[in-house]
Design a protein around this motif. Structure first.
Motif, short mmCIF file in Angstrom:
data_model
loop_
_atom_site.label_atom_id
_atom_site.label_comp_id
_atom_site.label_asym_id
_atom_site.label_seq_id
_atom_site.Cartn_x
_atom_site.Cartn_y
_atom_site.Cartn_z
N ALA A 1 0.85 -1.18 0.00
CA ALA A 1 0.00 0.00 0.00
C ALA A 1 0.88 1.22 0.00
CB ALA A 1 -0.88 0.02 1.25
N TYR B 1 -16.94 1.42 1.35
CA TYR B 1 -15.62 1.30 0.73
C TYR B 1 -15.47 -0.07 0.08
CZ TYR B 1 -10.65 0.74 0.05
OH TYR B 1 -9.42 0.50 -0.52
N PRO B 2 -14.93 -0.14 -1.13
CA PRO B 2 -14.53 0.99 -1.98
C PRO B 2 -15.71 1.48 -2.83
CG PRO B 2 -13.87 -1.05 -3.00
CD PRO B 2 -14.50 -1.43 -1.70
N VAL C 1 -9.85 1.38 -8.06
CA VAL C 1 -8.56 1.38 -7.37
C VAL C 1 -7.45 1.35 -8.43
CG1 VAL C 1 -7.03 0.05 -5.86
CG2 VAL C 1 -9.47 0.25 -5.32
N THR C 2 -6.40 2.08 -8.18
CA THR C 2 -5.24 2.11 -9.09
C THR C 2 -4.12 1.25 -8.52
OG1 THR C 2 -5.75 4.33 -9.90
CG2 THR C 2 -3.48 3.57 -10.16
N GLU D 1 -10.42 -7.36 -8.26
CA GLU D 1 -11.69 -6.82 -8.76
C GLU D 1 -12.86 -7.67 -8.33
OE1 GLU D 1 -11.30 -6.49 -12.96
OE2 GLU D 1 -10.45 -4.46 -12.89
N GLN E 1 -15.02 -3.52 -7.60
CA GLN E 1 -14.67 -2.28 -8.28
C GLN E 1 -13.54 -2.55 -9.26
OE1 GLN E 1 -15.86 0.79 -8.29
NE2 GLN E 1 -17.35 0.69 -6.61
N VAL F 1 -9.97 -2.41 -10.96
CA VAL F 1 -8.61 -2.16 -10.49
C VAL F 1 -7.76 -1.91 -11.73
CG1 VAL F 1 -6.61 -3.06 -9.25
CG2 VAL F 1 -8.92 -3.61 -8.46
N GLY G 1 -6.51 4.41 0.43
CA GLY G 1 -6.96 3.08 0.09
C GLY G 1 -7.27 2.87 -1.37
N TYR G 2 -7.11 3.90 -2.19
CA TYR G 2 -7.46 3.77 -3.60
C TYR G 2 -6.24 3.71 -4.52
CZ TYR G 2 -12.30 4.49 -2.37
OH TYR G 2 -13.56 4.32 -1.83
N THR G 3 -5.04 3.74 -3.94
CA THR G 3 -3.81 3.55 -4.70
C THR G 3 -2.94 2.54 -3.97
OG1 THR G 3 -3.84 5.82 -5.55
CG2 THR G 3 -1.77 4.62 -5.70
N ILE G 4 -2.63 1.45 -4.66
CA ILE G 4 -1.70 0.46 -4.13
C ILE G 4 -0.62 0.25 -5.19
CG2 ILE G 4 -3.39 -0.69 -2.65
CD1 ILE G 4 -3.71 -2.83 -4.78
#
Length: 261
Positions: free
Chosen positions: A12, A34-35, A39-40, A63, A68, A70, A94-97
């Motif tokens: 993360a 969430y989410p 997500v990226t 996904e 959502q 990815v 939490g939206y970029t890993i």
């Protein structure tokens, strides 16, 4: 002969686990939502390589779990610094890993970045592959010993590629040469944005060796354009179980193994 394995970690962005804890502390309704958007997943290396392939598998599975999209984004450049920096600097929401590779433990020693493994919060280890010694299919070498003998007799003639300067595959071939009492500088390294461009450069004749993993070289091996002379592991390859066998060498103080054809 031992050499480092490429180890990819899903990580993360810095502080992401703290973000997860924060989600648990906010009202339950917000946590349940969430989410709520895609997500990226950032990859520091080029498309078509092993890290990219691993990321796309992770994205596909994730996904299904989170419901959502990815999106895999390749952020290349700077011997891996650009992508790793993008992961570290992203908002910890939490939206970029990111898929960080073992190079994160090396780049700061070269003065390329101040980032280290401590700049990230690890989620888990998802992949580890041993280095291989790959050459063009029409190369005259039948074994890795044939290649090493040619390198020793012609220092500077052979070039290699497959990652950035000082990256894991660079260290793998340098370690192999050093283990065999050959100056690592005998094989100049040509930096690339990953295994895929390094292999393509080799097929095109720009370099002679690509010390990348078998999964990364597999498509070109199966297409008859590349052959692998050895893998740096104490176990035969699961991809080609009948092609390699383990041989034990007694060198120096330790017992060293390499799986060979």
């Amino acid at each position: 002969m031992h050499a480092p394995s490429r180890r990819s970690f899903v990580t993360a962005i810095s502080g992401a686990l703290a973000g997860v804890a924060l989600l648990a502390a906010v009202p339950q309704a917000a946590a349940q939502n969430y989410p709520s958007r895609p997500v990226t997943l950032i990859v520091p290396w080029g498309a078509g390589g092993g890290t990219d392939a691993t990321a796309r598998i992770v994205a596909s599975l994730l996904e299904k779990e989170i419901g959502q999209p990815v999106t895999v984004v390749n952020r290349t450049g700077g011997s891996g610094v650009v992508g790793h920096a993008a992961i570290a600097s992203a908002a910890p929401d939490g939206y970029t890993i990111g898929l960080a590779t073992v190079e994160i433990g090396m780049m700061h020693w070269q003065g390329l970045t101040e980032l280290t493994g401590a700049s990230y919060t690890p989620i888990g280890l998802v992949n580890a592959d041993p280095a291989g010694i790959n050459v063009r299919a029409d190369a005259p070498y039948k074994t890795v010993n044939d290649l090493l003998a040619a390198i020793k007799a012609n220092p500077g003639k052979f070039k290699a590629s497959g990652t950035g300067q000082g990256g894991i595959w660079h260290l793998a071939i340098a370690g192999l040469l050093r283990d065999q009492k050959i100056d690592p500088a005998s094989v100049p390294w040509v930096p690339s944005n990953g295994a895929a461009p390094g292999l393509q450069d080799m097929v095109a004749g720009g370099v002679e060796v690509a010390p990348v993993s078998l999964p990364e070289a597999r498509s070109l091996i199966d297409a008859g354009k590349v052959k692998s002379l050895a893998i740096m592991s104490d176990k035969p390859s699961a991809l080609y179980p009948n092609r390699y066998r383990a041989r034990r060498h007694h060198e120096g103080r330790g017992h060293r193994q390499v799986a060979r054809r």
